[in-house]
Scaffold this motif. Structure first.
Motif, PDB file in Angstrom:
ATOM      1  N   VAL A  98       0.942  -1.222   0.077  1.00  0.00           N
ATOM      2  CA  VAL A  98       0.100   0.111   0.104  1.00  0.00           C
ATOM      3  C   VAL A  98       0.927   1.225   0.001  1.00  0.00           C
ATOM      4  O   VAL A  98       0.685   2.339  -0.920  1.00  0.00           O
ATOM      5  N   MET A  99       1.819   1.177   0.659  1.00  0.00           N
ATOM      6  CA  MET A  99       2.604   2.321   0.796  1.00  0.00           C
ATOM      7  C   MET A  99       3.520   2.728  -0.164  1.00  0.00           C
ATOM      8  O   MET A  99       3.807   3.711  -0.992  1.00  0.00           O
ATOM      9  N   ALA A 103       2.209   6.049  -1.668  1.00  0.00           N
ATOM     10  CA  ALA A 103       2.749   7.035  -1.566  1.00  0.00           C
ATOM     11  C   ALA A 103       4.105   7.108  -2.288  1.00  0.00           C
ATOM     12  O   ALA A 103       4.523   8.256  -2.905  1.00  0.00           O
ATOM     13  N   LEU A 104       4.672   6.137  -2.356  1.00  0.00           N
ATOM     14  CA  LEU A 104       6.322   6.296  -3.044  1.00  0.00           C
ATOM     15  C   LEU A 104       6.148   6.204  -4.725  1.00  0.00           C
ATOM     16  O   LEU A 104       6.987   7.299  -5.254  1.00  0.00           O
ATOM     17  N   SER A 105       5.189   5.522  -5.153  1.00  0.00           N
ATOM     18  CA  SER A 105       5.203   5.525  -6.515  1.00  0.00           C
ATOM     19  C   SER A 105       4.524   6.795  -7.132  1.00  0.00           C
ATOM     20  O   SER A 105       5.266   7.253  -8.365  1.00  0.00           O
ATOM     21  N   SER A 147      -1.232   5.919   4.287  1.00  0.00           N
ATOM     22  CA  SER A 147      -0.630   6.102   3.061  1.00  0.00           C
ATOM     23  C   SER A 147      -0.830   7.372   2.302  1.00  0.00           C
ATOM     24  O   SER A 147      -0.089   7.987   1.741  1.00  0.00           O
ATOM     25  N   LYS A 148      -1.980   7.838   2.486  1.00  0.00           N
ATOM     26  CA  LYS A 148      -2.371   9.253   1.875  1.00  0.00           C
ATOM     27  C   LYS A 148      -1.745  10.402   2.804  1.00  0.00           C
ATOM     28  O   LYS A 148      -1.175  11.288   2.216  1.00  0.00           O
ATOM     29  N   ALA A 149      -1.525  10.354   4.237  1.00  0.00           N
ATOM     30  CA  ALA A 149      -0.885  11.332   4.953  1.00  0.00           C
ATOM     31  C   ALA A 149       0.685  11.105   4.393  1.00  0.00           C
ATOM     32  O   ALA A 149       1.406  12.307   4.227  1.00  0.00           O
TER      33      ALA A 149
END
Length: 222
Positions: A98-99, A103-105, A147-149
């Motif tokens: 999920v991260m 977030a990363l991608s 993940s959104k934060a």
């Protein structure tokens, strides 16, 4: 309106599909990426490029393919949800998946493709009110919220690092929409909310700096 070109990453279904279609309807030249074949996307008047967002190698190939085609808008739409688990119940593999996706991608895509964005252009990412730390006052969906934060914080770092580039940088909260991710009981129809999102994108164009806005153009607290 003068010619405008947009790249929408993650457009095979849901919000990304409606976003790509709305931009095309407004006269934008749209390039849309997808991980898998999408008959709905192929039916729209736009160009389709394959992309697995989590693959740096595929991002590099896309960057090469788009050489010489400056973008007025680079919009990254990517998110997955793996259910409503308390954080102590989340397996490490799920947390990592999920991260990386949420977030990363997206930020890796912005870095890989940012030099394609024309001076004065817009770099935007689909975020969520769920990523607002100050509004996290109800239980549930802890991993997705985290993940959104993380996405928001990484975008803040990106904007700080590239503060001098003069581009508009946006985190967009589209609201809770009826999609595969949002579920069938969500209150919003993407066909109604996404045109409002595009209104915000067009209204904010040419205004440098980072803002976290909802579909009405109102500021979402961090």
């Amino acid at each position: 309106m003068s010619h405008r070109r947009a790249l929408v990453i993650g457009a095979s279904r849901g919000l990304g599909l409606v976003l790509a279609g709305e931009l095309a309807h407004r006269g934008w030249e749209v390039i849309a990426t997808t991980r898998r074949e999408s008959a709905e996307l192929n039916a729209l008047p736009l160009a389709v490029e394959p992309l697995e967002l989590t693959s740096p190698e595929q991002l590099a190939v896309l960057r090469e393919r788009l050489e010489g085609r400056p973008l007025d808008l680079l919009f990254v739409n990517a998110a997955i949800d793996r259910g409503n688990l308390a954080i102590d119940e989340v397996p490490e593999a799920m947390f990592t998946e999920v991260m990386i996706t949420n977030a990363l991608s997206p930020l890796r895509a912005l870095e890989a493709l940012r030099d394609l964005v024309a001076p004065g252009g817009t770099v935007a990412v689909m975020s969520s009110e769920q990523g607002s730390v100050s509004r996290n006052t109800e239980p549930g969906y802890e991993l997705y919220k985290a993940s959104k934060a993380a996405l928001n914080q990484l975008m803040r770092s990106y904007a700080t690092r590239h503060a001098a580039d003069g581009r508009t940088k946006l985190l967009i909260d589209p609201g809770h929409n009826r999609t595969r991710l949002g579920g069938p009981d969500a209150p919003l129809d993407p066909r109604e909310s996404i045109p409002a999102v595009v209104d915000v994108l067009e209204a904010q164009a040419g205004t440098p700096g980072l803002r976290f806005l909802d579909r009405h153009g109102d500021v979402v607290p961090w």
